[in-house]
Write a protein that holds these residues in place. Structure first.
Motif, PDB file in Angstrom:
ATOM      1  N   UNK A  11       0.821  -1.198   0.000  1.00  0.00           N
ATOM      2  CA  UNK A  11       0.000   0.000   0.000  1.00  0.00           C
ATOM      3  C   UNK A  11       0.862   1.259   0.000  1.00  0.00           C
ATOM      4  N   UNK A  12       1.917   1.243   0.786  1.00  0.00           N
ATOM      5  CA  UNK A  12       2.829   2.393   0.833  1.00  0.00           C
ATOM      6  C   UNK A  12       3.530   2.564  -0.508  1.00  0.00           C
ATOM      7  N   UNK A  13       3.994   1.480  -1.098  1.00  0.00           N
ATOM      8  CA  UNK A  13       4.663   1.577  -2.402  1.00  0.00           C
ATOM      9  C   UNK A  13       3.714   2.087  -3.473  1.00  0.00           C
ATOM     10  N   UNK A  14       2.462   1.659  -3.426  1.00  0.00           N
ATOM     11  CA  UNK A  14       1.479   2.121  -4.411  1.00  0.00           C
ATOM     12  C   UNK A  14       1.207   3.604  -4.245  1.00  0.00           C
ATOM     13  N   UNK A  15       1.125   4.080  -3.009  1.00  0.00           N
ATOM     14  CA  UNK A  15       0.869   5.509  -2.804  1.00  0.00           C
ATOM     15  C   UNK A  15       2.081   6.339  -3.200  1.00  0.00           C
ATOM     16  N   UNK A  16       3.278   5.814  -3.024  1.00  0.00           N
ATOM     17  CA  UNK A  16       4.487   6.542  -3.410  1.00  0.00           C
ATOM     18  C   UNK A  16       4.602   6.644  -4.925  1.00  0.00           C
ATOM     19  N   UNK A  17       4.134   5.648  -5.627  1.00  0.00           N
ATOM     20  CA  UNK A  17       4.238   5.689  -7.081  1.00  0.00           C
ATOM     21  C   UNK A  17       3.351   6.775  -7.665  1.00  0.00           C
ATOM     22  N   UNK A  18       2.299   7.176  -6.946  1.00  0.00           N
ATOM     23  CA  UNK A  18       1.425   8.238  -7.411  1.00  0.00           C
ATOM     24  C   UNK A  18       1.844   9.603  -6.863  1.00  0.00           C
ATOM     25  N   UNK A  19       2.855   9.623  -6.001  1.00  0.00           N
ATOM     26  CA  UNK A  19       3.249  10.866  -5.350  1.00  0.00           C
ATOM     27  C   UNK A  19       3.863  11.858  -6.331  1.00  0.00           C
ATOM     28  N   UNK A  20       4.530  11.375  -7.353  1.00  0.00           N
ATOM     29  CA  UNK A  20       5.151  12.277  -8.312  1.00  0.00           C
ATOM     30  C   UNK A  20       4.661  11.934  -9.717  1.00  0.00           C
ATOM     31  N   UNK A  21       4.248  12.938 -10.434  1.00  0.00           N
ATOM     32  CA  UNK A  21       3.689  12.696 -11.769  1.00  0.00           C
ATOM     33  C   UNK A  21       4.794  12.390 -12.772  1.00  0.00           C
ATOM     34  N   UNK A  22       4.441  11.762 -13.855  1.00  0.00           N
ATOM     35  CA  UNK A  22       5.435  11.581 -14.913  1.00  0.00           C
ATOM     36  C   UNK A  22       5.758  12.917 -15.544  1.00  0.00           C
ATOM     37  N   UNK A  23       6.997  13.082 -15.906  1.00  0.00           N
ATOM     38  CA  UNK A  23       7.399  14.316 -16.578  1.00  0.00           C
ATOM     39  C   UNK A  23       7.068  14.162 -18.049  1.00  0.00           C
ATOM     40  N   UNK A  24       6.317  15.087 -18.581  1.00  0.00           N
ATOM     41  CA  UNK A  24       5.909  15.015 -19.973  1.00  0.00           C
ATOM     42  C   UNK A  24       6.314  16.256 -20.731  1.00  0.00           C
ATOM     43  N   UNK A  25       5.867  16.375 -21.968  1.00  0.00           N
ATOM     44  CA  UNK A  25       6.212  17.539 -22.767  1.00  0.00           C
ATOM     45  C   UNK A  25       5.596  18.809 -22.173  1.00  0.00           C
ATOM     46  N   UNK A  60       8.756  22.808  -9.816  1.00  0.00           N
ATOM     47  CA  UNK A  60       9.619  23.215 -10.929  1.00  0.00           C
ATOM     48  C   UNK A  60      10.817  22.276 -11.062  1.00  0.00           C
ATOM     49  N   UNK A  61      11.396  21.915  -9.915  1.00  0.00           N
ATOM     50  CA  UNK A  61      12.531  21.000  -9.945  1.00  0.00           C
ATOM     51  C   UNK A  61      12.185  19.653 -10.548  1.00  0.00           C
ATOM     52  N   UNK A  62      10.980  19.175 -10.268  1.00  0.00           N
ATOM     53  CA  UNK A  62      10.559  17.875 -10.799  1.00  0.00           C
ATOM     54  C   UNK A  62      10.061  17.990 -12.243  1.00  0.00           C
ATOM     55  N   UNK A  63       9.184  18.949 -12.489  1.00  0.00           N
ATOM     56  CA  UNK A  63       8.538  19.081 -13.799  1.00  0.00           C
ATOM     57  C   UNK A  63       9.363  19.887 -14.805  1.00  0.00           C
ATOM     58  N   UNK A  64      10.306  20.661 -14.312  1.00  0.00           N
ATOM     59  CA  UNK A  64      11.135  21.542 -15.132  1.00  0.00           C
ATOM     60  C   UNK A  64      10.303  22.516 -15.946  1.00  0.00           C
TER      61      UNK A  64
END
Length: 94
Positions: A11-25, A60-64
């Motif tokens: 459950x913790x791993x699943x919630x962490x995977x949604x914590x940061x969005x994928x970086x896209x265009x 900004x650091x994550x999404x640039x």
């Protein structure tokens, strides 16, 4: 008891995977070394400026990217910044 620990770990791993969005265009890119500058503009009219700057710089650091304008405006140019949500479902990025 062991099954409960395994379930909680998953459950913790699943919630962490949604914590940061994928970086896209993005159509409003900001190099990491310019995040502070872009966030100062974005948060300049916000009442809680310190908190706004913290989240804006983190996003900004994550999404640039940082959308132009002030808090809440023009988020469509950066889907990563726009779609990153807190656990409560509210936008994470100002």
């Amino acid at each position: 008891m062991r099954l409960l620990h395994i379930f909680l770990a998953l459950l913790i791993m699943a919630s962490m995977s949604r914590a940061q969005p994928p970086v896209g265009p993005t159509t409003c890119p900001v190099p990491k070394d310019k995040c502070e500058e872009a966030c100062n503009v974005r948060c300049s009219q916000k009442g809680h400026k310190k908190r706004c700057l913290f989240y804006c710089n983190h996003c900004c650091g994550w999404c640039q990217c940082v959308p132009p304008g002030y808090v809440g405006e023009h988020k469509d140019c950066c889907p990563c910044y726009r779609d990153w949500k807190k656990q409560t479902g509210e936008p994470k990025c100002p």
